[in-house]
Write an enzyme that holds these catalytic residues in place. Structure first.
Site, PDB file in Angstrom:
ATOM      1  N   GLU A  84      35.114  51.320  40.391  1.00 57.29           N
ATOM      2  CA  GLU A  84      34.876  49.973  40.243  1.00 57.29           C
ATOM      3  C   GLU A  84      34.348  49.268  41.353  1.00 57.29           C
ATOM      4  O   GLU A  84      34.704  49.252  42.381  1.00 57.29           O
ATOM      5  CB  GLU A  84      36.249  49.532  39.672  1.00 57.29           C
ATOM      6  CG  GLU A  84      36.323  47.825  39.624  1.00 57.29           C
ATOM      7  CD  GLU A  84      37.624  47.329  39.095  1.00 57.29           C
ATOM      8  OE1 GLU A  84      38.439  48.053  38.464  1.00 57.29           O
ATOM      9  OE2 GLU A  84      37.849  46.238  39.404  1.00 57.29           O
ATOM     10  N   GLU A 133      35.384  38.223  42.979  1.00 58.57           N
ATOM     11  CA  GLU A 133      36.660  37.702  42.507  1.00 58.57           C
ATOM     12  C   GLU A 133      37.222  36.625  43.225  1.00 58.57           C
ATOM     13  O   GLU A 133      36.954  36.605  44.446  1.00 58.57           O
ATOM     14  CB  GLU A 133      37.555  38.783  42.236  1.00 58.57           C
ATOM     15  CG  GLU A 133      37.407  39.821  41.424  1.00 58.57           C
ATOM     16  CD  GLU A 133      38.570  41.245  41.358  1.00 58.57           C
ATOM     17  OE1 GLU A 133      39.201  41.223  40.409  1.00 58.57           O
ATOM     18  OE2 GLU A 133      38.542  41.914  42.373  1.00 58.57           O
TER      19      GLU A 133
END
Length: 536
Positions: free
Chosen positions: A424, A429
Site C-alpha cells: 500500500e 492522509e
C-alpha cells in the site's frame, strides 16, 4: 595568509604574558606523568575464522592509564585525539597488513607517556564508483544540511529504519544554533573538510551538539535541554573513508570529525543515496541512546531545492472538467459500511450528495445522516493501474475534526495476495485531530499490520488552499512530496511488494483509527480534487 596572522598574534600574546609575569610564580598544581599505560586493539569481525577481521578495516583502539586526562592515537598517517581513550581507527590498505599504533597519554602540565602496539588488519572493500562520484565529484563538491526539507535532522530508535522516526526538524527549525552554516567537503585525497561557518572570512564558527558529549571537542555555547547550541569551534580537516561493515555503506571520519550535530560518533551509515544531489545518513550516538538522522544536499540554497523527476511524459490523467458523476472509464466505487477493519463510522455510497464533479473539481463529501455518516470512496481498480511513475494529485482537504481524507494506492493483486503482502502506498492522509499536518506512508509485511514506514510534514493551509501531493515511484525508491518538496523517501528493495501494478483510491472516512473522535456538531465537509495525473 590568515594562518600567518593568527600565528603572529599568538606569539605576541605569549611574549606579553611572559614579560608581564616575571615577578610572579606560576602555580600549575602537581605535575604527574601518566603511568600503567595499556592499549588494546579490537579488530571488527575478528573470530577464529577471520583472525584479521571482516575486511572492513575497522579497529577499535582503547587506552587507559593512571593520571591521564587525554590520549592521542597515531596510526597509518593519521592522528586522532581521544579524551575518552577510545577511537574507531580505519586501516584501508587492501589485503592483510601490519600496522604500528603509537599512543600518547597526557597528564597534567602537558607531561606524557608513550607506548606502541602492532595490529594485523584485513581490508577488502572498494566502494562503487557511482558512490565515490556522488560524494566527492571533482573534489570540490560542497554538502550542507538540507534545512528547507522537513525531517532534515532528527532522531529515532537505535537500529531503526524510518528517517527521523521519533522527531524530525521542520524546515529551518534550527536556525541560529550553529548548524545550518556548516559545509562539508569530501576530497579526492581522502580528506574531510568541515567549514563551521560558511559566512565567515576566517576559520571561526560555532557548532551544535549533544550535551555531555560535545564537551569532548569544545567548551562554551548555550545549553538548551539536552543540546548545547553555538559551541565555538574552528574549521578543521580530518580524513575519511568509505567502508561497508556487514555490507552497509558507511562514511567513517577520522579523529573527532562529525557532520552537523556532534553525537560522539564519527561513523555514518548511508541510508539512502538514490535521490540526485542528496544523501541520507544516520549515526548512533556514543551513549547508544538514539539514531540521529541527517539529510544532506549538494545543491546551493539559491537553487530552492526543487525536485527533478525522472518521469516527464504524461500517460494518464483525469482533469475532472465535465460536471456530473466521475468518469466511468476511470473510476468505480467501494460501497458499504465499516471501513474494512479501521473502525470507521461512515457508509460509502455512489450518491451524488457524496461524490460529484462540479466546476472542474471532484468533490467527495462526508455527511451526517442522523446518528451515522455517509461518504464516498472511488477507485481506478480494473480501469487503470501502473508500475513505476510519478503520480500528482492537487487537492484541498476537509477541515472538520474527525474527518480522515486519503489519496492512496493499493497493489492490484490484493484479492489473491492479501494485504499487507500486496503493498500500500499512501500518497496523502490526514488525521482527524490534526489539520495542520499531512502524512505519507507505505505498508508492507515487514512493518504491517498496525504500523507503516511513515513521515509527516506541517501544512497549515491544507484545508484552505489546494496543494500538490506527489509520489515518485521507481525500482530503487519511493519518494513523497508536497508542493514539489521531498519530505519522505524509502528504499524500494527487491523484497518489497512495490514492483507490480497499483491502482488509485480517493476517499474521506469518518472517525476510525486515524480519524479519531468526530466533532459532535459535524454536518458535512468535502475533499476537493483538481486533477489526478500520472507521468512515466
Amino acid at each position: 595568509m590568515k594562518n600567518i596572522k593568527y600565528t603572529l598574534i599568538s606569539c605576541l600574546a605569549v611574549l606579553f604574558v611572559v614579560l608581564g609575569c616575571e615577578e610572579e610564580d606560576a602555580v600549575f598544581g602537581d605535575v604527574i606523568a601518566p603511568s600503567n599505560l595499556v592499549v588494546t586493539a579490537d579488530v571488527v569481525g575478528q573470530d577464529a575464522s577471520n583472525p584479521n577481521g571482516d575486511g572492513s578495516g575497522v579497529v577499535t583502539l582503547s587506552a587507559s592509564a593512571d593520571n591521564a586526562i587525554s590520549y592521542k592515537f597515531i596510526y597509518n598517517g593519521t592522528e586522532s585525539s581521544a579524551p575518552s581513550g577510545t577511537v574507531d581507527a580505519l586501516f584501508t590498505n587492501l589485503g592483510v597488513n601490519t600496522y604500528v599504533v603509537n599512543v600518547i597519554a597526557y597528564g597534567t602540565g602537558g607531561v606524557s607517556t608513550t607506548t606502541s602496539i602492532t595490529v594485523d588488519v584485513l581490508a577488502t572493500y572498494t566502494p562503487p564508483q557511482e558512490l565515490v562520484d556522488k560524494l566527492i565529484g571533482d573534489g570540490t563538491k560542497v554538502w550542507r544540511l538540507k534545512s528547507e526539507t522537513p525531517g532534515h535532522f532528527g532522531l529515532g530508535p537505535v537500529g531503526g529504519g524510518v528517517v527521523s522516526e521519533w522527531y524530525g526538524a521542520g524546515p529551518q527549525e534550527k536556525v541560529g544554533v550553529g548548524m545550518y552554516d556548516d559545509r562539508f567537503i569530501f576530497g579526492n585525497d581522502g580528506t574531510f573538510t568541515h567549514i563551521t561557518n560558511i559566512n565567515n572570512e576566517d576559520a571561526s564558527g560555532t557548532i551544535f551538539g549533544r550535551g555531555g558529549l560535545v564537551s569532548e571537542i569544545g567548551q562554551g555555547g548555550t545549553p538548551n535541554g539536552d543540546d548545547v547550541e553555538n559551541v565555538p569551534y574552528n574549521d578543521y580537516t580530518e580524513s575519511f573513508v568509505i567502508i561497508a561493515p556487514g555490507g552497509v555503506e558507511t562514511i567513517n571520519l577520522g579523529g573527532l570529525g562529525f557532520i552537523s550535530y556532534y553525537t560522539g560518533s564519527h561513523s555514518y551509515e548511508i541510508f539512502d543515496r538514490s535521490v540526485p544531489n542528496e544523501i541520507i545518513l544516520k549515526t548512533t550516538d556514543a551513549n547508544n541512546d538514539f539514531d540521529w538522522w541527517f539529510i544532506l544536499t549538494s545543491e546551493d540554497e539559491s537553487s530552492g531545492g526543487e525536485f527533478n523527476s525522472v518521469f516527464n511524459d504524461l500517460v494518464w490523467s483525469d482533469e475532472f472538467d465535465v460536471d456530473g458523476a466521475p468518469d466511468a472509464a476511470n473510476w468505480t466505487y467501494d460501497l458499504g459500511a465499516g471501513g474494512w477493519g479501521n473502525q470507521e463510522s461512515q457508509t460509502y455510497t455512489d450518491n451524488a450528495e457524496n461524490v460529484i464533479i462540479e466546476d472542474g473539481f471532484l468533490k467527495i463529501t462526508a455527511k451526517a445522516n442522523g446518528n451515522s455518516y455517509t461518504s464516498a470512496r472511488i477507485k481506478s481498480e480494473g480501469l487503470y493501474d501502473f508500475t513505476y511513475g510519478r503520480a500528482e494529485i492537487r487537492a484541498k482537504l476537509p477541515s472538520s475534526v474527525g474527518t480522515w481524507p486519503a489519496i492512496w494506492m493499493l497493489g492490484s493483486d490484493y484479492q489473491t495476495n492479501t494485504w499487507p503482502a500486496c503493498g500500500e502506498i499512501d500518497i496523502m492522509e490526514q488525521k482527524g485531530q490534526d489539520k495542520n499536518t499531512v502524512l505519507s506512508t507505505v505498508h508492507h509485511p515487514a512493518v504491517s499490520p498496525g504500523a507503516g514506514d511513515s513521515a509527516s510534514t506541517q501544512l497549515t493551509t491544507s484545508t484552505t488552499e489546494f496543494h500538490l501531493y506527489s509520489v515518485e515511484w521507481t525500482a530503487q525508491s519511493i519518494t513523497f512530496l508536497v508542493d514539489n518538496e521531498v519530505f519522505h523517501t524509502i528504499e524500494n528493495s527487491a523484497n518489497l511488494p512495490f514492483h507490480s501494478d497499483f491502482f488509485f483510491i480517493l476517499n474521506v472516512a469518518m472517525g476510525g483509527t486515524l480519524g479519531g473522535t468526530i466533532d459532535p456538531n459535524f454536518t458535512e465537509d468535502s475533499m476537493e480534487v483538481d486533477y489526478v495525473r500520472v507521468y512515466q
